[in-house]
Design an enzyme around this catalytic site. Structure first.
Site, PDB file in Angstrom:
ATOM      1  N   GLN A   1      54.152  15.631  28.995  1.00 24.09           N
ATOM      2  CA  GLN A   1      54.323  17.086  29.119  1.00 24.09           C
ATOM      3  C   GLN A   1      54.057  17.757  27.783  1.00 24.09           C
ATOM      4  OE1 GLN A   1      58.266  17.540  30.754  1.00 24.09           O
ATOM      5  NE2 GLN A   1      57.623  16.882  32.792  1.00 24.09           N
TER       6      GLN A   1
ATOM      7  N   GLY B   1      60.242  20.788  34.970  1.00 22.76           N
ATOM      8  CA  GLY B   1      60.000  20.649  33.535  1.00 22.76           C
ATOM      9  C   GLY B   1      58.511  20.655  33.228  1.00 22.76           C
TER      10      GLY B   1
ATOM     11  N   ARG C   1      70.099  11.005  33.996  1.00 21.33           N
ATOM     12  CA  ARG C   1      69.943   9.998  35.054  1.00 21.33           C
ATOM     13  C   ARG C   1      70.672   8.686  34.767  1.00 21.33           C
ATOM     14  NH1 ARG C   1      63.653  11.443  36.710  1.00 21.33           N
ATOM     15  NH2 ARG C   1      64.245  13.064  38.190  1.00 21.33           N
TER      16      ARG C   1
ATOM     17  N   LYS D   1      52.592  14.163  41.768  1.00 22.01           N
ATOM     18  CA  LYS D   1      53.157  15.419  41.262  1.00 22.01           C
ATOM     19  C   LYS D   1      52.471  15.824  39.942  1.00 22.01           C
ATOM     20  CE  LYS D   1      57.708  15.614  40.082  1.00 22.01           C
ATOM     21  NZ  LYS D   1      57.805  16.182  38.712  1.00 22.01           N
ATOM     22  N   SER D   2      52.312  14.890  39.039  1.00 19.28           N
ATOM     23  CA  SER D   2      51.703  15.210  37.741  1.00 19.28           C
ATOM     24  C   SER D   2      50.276  15.719  37.928  1.00 19.28           C
ATOM     25  CB  SER D   2      51.657  13.960  36.856  1.00 19.28           C
ATOM     26  OG  SER D   2      52.955  13.552  36.539  1.00 19.28           O
TER      27      SER D   2
ATOM     28  N   ASP E   1      60.044   7.582  35.369  1.00 16.01           N
ATOM     29  CA  ASP E   1      60.659   8.198  36.557  1.00 16.01           C
ATOM     30  C   ASP E   1      61.196   7.167  37.553  1.00 16.01           C
ATOM     31  OD1 ASP E   1      60.143  10.740  35.578  1.00 16.01           O
ATOM     32  OD2 ASP E   1      58.171  10.832  36.525  1.00 16.01           O
TER      33      ASP E   1
ATOM     34  N   SER F   1      55.597  11.902  25.309  1.00 15.59           N
ATOM     35  CA  SER F   1      55.797  12.714  26.507  1.00 15.59           C
ATOM     36  C   SER F   1      54.484  13.346  26.916  1.00 15.59           C
ATOM     37  CB  SER F   1      56.835  13.805  26.213  1.00 15.59           C
ATOM     38  OG  SER F   1      56.648  14.896  27.086  1.00 15.59           O
TER      39      SER F   1
ATOM     40  N   ARG G   1      65.117  12.385  42.404  1.00 21.10           N
ATOM     41  CA  ARG G   1      64.920  10.926  42.357  1.00 21.10           C
ATOM     42  C   ARG G   1      66.247  10.184  42.540  1.00 21.10           C
ATOM     43  NH1 ARG G   1      59.595  11.068  41.531  1.00 21.10           N
ATOM     44  NH2 ARG G   1      58.795  12.396  39.890  1.00 21.10           N
TER      45      ARG G   1
ATOM     46  N   ARG H   1      48.528  19.661  37.301  1.00 21.44           N
ATOM     47  CA  ARG H   1      47.361  19.825  36.423  1.00 21.44           C
ATOM     48  C   ARG H   1      46.183  20.426  37.178  1.00 21.44           C
ATOM     49  NH1 ARG H   1      50.898  16.372  34.530  1.00 21.44           N
ATOM     50  NH2 ARG H   1      50.924  15.690  32.344  1.00 21.44           N
TER      51      ARG H   1
HETATM   52  C1  S3P Z   1      55.382  14.238  33.625  1.00 25.18           C
HETATM   53  C2  S3P Z   1      55.746  13.519  32.516  1.00 25.18           C
HETATM   54  C3  S3P Z   1      57.032  12.815  32.408  1.00 25.18           C
HETATM   55  C4  S3P Z   1      57.685  12.607  33.767  1.00 25.18           C
HETATM   56  C5  S3P Z   1      57.649  13.835  34.608  1.00 25.18           C
HETATM   57  C6  S3P Z   1      56.217  14.301  34.820  1.00 25.18           C
HETATM   58  C7  S3P Z   1      54.086  14.951  33.600  1.00 25.18           C
HETATM   59  O1  S3P Z   1      57.903  13.579  31.605  1.00 25.18           O
HETATM   60  O2  S3P Z   1      59.009  12.177  33.607  1.00 25.18           O
HETATM   61  O3  S3P Z   1      58.228  13.585  35.865  1.00 25.18           O
HETATM   62  O4  S3P Z   1      53.597  15.365  34.668  1.00 25.18           O
HETATM   63  O5  S3P Z   1      53.515  15.100  32.517  1.00 25.18           O
HETATM   64  P1  S3P Z   1      57.877  13.493  30.011  1.00 25.18           P
HETATM   65  O6  S3P Z   1      56.608  14.083  29.531  1.00 25.18           O
HETATM   66  O7  S3P Z   1      59.068  14.307  29.562  1.00 25.18           O
HETATM   67  O8  S3P Z   1      58.020  12.047  29.666  1.00 25.18           O
END
Ligand code: S3P
Length: 439
Positions: free
Chosen positions: A177, A101, A357, A27-28, A326, A175, A399, A32
């Site tokens: 993100q 998010g 969670r 997913k990450s 996660d 993080s 999840r 990107r």
């Molecule tokens: C992610 C970073 C994580 C993760 C999320 C995906 C990403 O979050 O929990 O599912 O793709 O950068 P955080 O950056 O809030 O830790």
């Protein structure tokens, strides 16, 4: 998840688990690839992109700003026609980030530097409750203007694009993100930027931005300092997305728990910033072999074979958290089925995910009779007693839905799961795969 809910899903207890499974794309990395492809020059092709609700939200936002992206469907190679570093147009409506998010936070960084353009970002009920100031505040040090409810913390968020300044910016939490948002903003700032993290988070952005041609350097202790020099344009790439270790985690735990199980999970991304789950499963004494280790398009990949065996309780804390953030829900399920006390600490970030969670897993597993105690920053789980079937609820969290599916399989007596469709946020074929592997 955007509110919809059908009838609760019946979850049968018991049954074996064997065979091969290929989990969908990471997913990450999928987010990107879409984002960087959209601001590159020329065409990006993406093989193995996750065809799930979250990346679909990212693609929809990018299309609304002029990037051409072919339809996202299972097994399709996706093509992105990039518009260049400054080519994103002002959208004529709100950008809907859905449940994601990652979409909202990375978009904030991407859009903050589009001088003179205005953007509004929103999302579903869950996303509109999640903290966004962790991105807005460090972006403000570069001159960004982001406004929203609760002093700029909560969506809907309005971004007034500005010419940003390069800066040395520390992030308030480890993080990926937040880090990635700042790196995206740095690409068009008026000078170099260094992002400093309190601990090293997943590094997919760093790897992929470099591959796209960004002028990016990683330094400092454990790669916590990332510097970007603006000016380099990105060029379209061929991206191959490995399977998501966070989706593989459900099968790894199920394979270790279910009597007689023997599963091979193929093509799993093994980036060391993501493999905390393997470290904990090793601590538990799980039988897992890594086969066919290889490198695919700049990310380490392998096949994971897992079989059932006796498991020990575990204990982990803050240090490992970025590498398995996660996977805490499924590890809390694993803890219920090993003799003795397991302890998760340093996990306060879990409270600001798609749901809280820690609270949700404690609440749902208690319905099955689990001995689980919630703390501010973690859980204590006394495992080894059998769980009974119950009327469960994902509480809209993907999840949680999949973690409870594995718990229900191990329980005595059948369960039901309300809002099971939440799984489609990251793993739309999960329920079909579960049925297939149980045969
Ligand atoms: C992610 C970073 C994580 C993760 C999320 C995906 C990403 O979050 O929990 O599912 O793709 O950068 P955080 O950056 O809030 O830790």
């Amino acid at each position: 998840m955007s509110g919809t809910s059908g009838a609760p899903r019946e979850l049968k207890a018991g049954g074996g688990l064997s065979g091969q499974v290929r989990v969908p794309g990471d997913k990450s990395i999928s987010h990107r690839a879409l984002l960087f492809g959209a601001i590159a020059e020329g065409t990006t092709t993406i093989e193995g992109l996750l065809p799930a609700e979250d990346p679909i939200s990212t693609a929809a936002c990018l299309r609304a700003m002029g990037a051409e992206i072919t339809p996202i469907a299972n097994g399709q190679v996706i093509t992105v026609q990039g518009v260049g570093l400054d080519g994103l147009q002002e959208p004529d409506s709100v950008l809907d980030c859905g449940n994601s998010g990652t979409t909202m936070r990375l978009m904030l960084g991407l859009l903050a530097g589009r001088d003179g353009r205005h953007f509004v970002l929103s999302g579903d009920d869950s996303l509109r409750r999640r903290p966004m100031q962790r991105v807005g505040q460090p972006l403000a040090l570069m001159g960004a203007e982001v406004r929203g409810r609760d002093g700029g913390n909560l969506a809907p968020l309005a971004v007034q694009g500005r010419k940003l300044r390069g800066a040395v910016v520390g992030t308030p939490v480890a993080s990926a993100q937040v880090k990635s948002a700042l790196l995206l903003a740095a690409l068009t700032a008026d000078g170099p930027t260094t992002v400093i993290e309190p601990a090293h988070s997943r590094d997919h952005s760093e790897r992929m931005l470099k591959a796209f041609g960004a002028n990016l350097e990683v330094g400092g202790e454990m790669g916590r300092h990332i510097s970007v020099r603006p000016g380099a344009s990105l060029s379209g790439q061929q991206v191959v997305v490995p399977g998501d270790i966070s989706s593989a985690a459900f099968w790894l735990v199920a394979g270790a728990l279910v009597p007689g199980a023997d599963l091979t999970v193929e093509n799993v991304g093994l980036n060391p910033t993501r493999t905390g789950i393997l470290e904990v499963l090793a601590q538990m004494g799980a039988c897992i072999d890594v086969l066919n280790r290889r490198d695919v398009a700049g990310e380490p990949v392998g096949d994971l074979r897992v079989s059932h065996g006796p498991l020990k309780p575990f204990s982990f804390g803050e240090e490992i958290m970025p590498r398995l953030v996660d996977e805490v829900p499924i590890l809390s399920v694993a803890a219920c089925f090993c003799d003795g006390e397991s302890r998760i600490s340093g996990a306060a970030e879990l409270r600001v995910k798609e749901t809280d969670r820690l609270a949700v897993m404690a609440r749902q597993l208690k319905l099955m009779g689990a001995d689980i105690e919630e703390h501010d920053d973690g859980l204590t789980i006394r495992g080894g007693k059998s769980l009974h079937g119950a009327e469960l609820d994902s509480e809209t969290d993907h999840r949680v839905a999949m973690s409870l599916a594995i718990a229900a399989m191990m329980a005595e007596g059948d369960s039901s799961l309300a809002r099971s469709e939440a799984a489609a946020v990251s793993y739309p074929t999960f329920w079909d795969e579960l049925e297939r592997l149980r045969r």
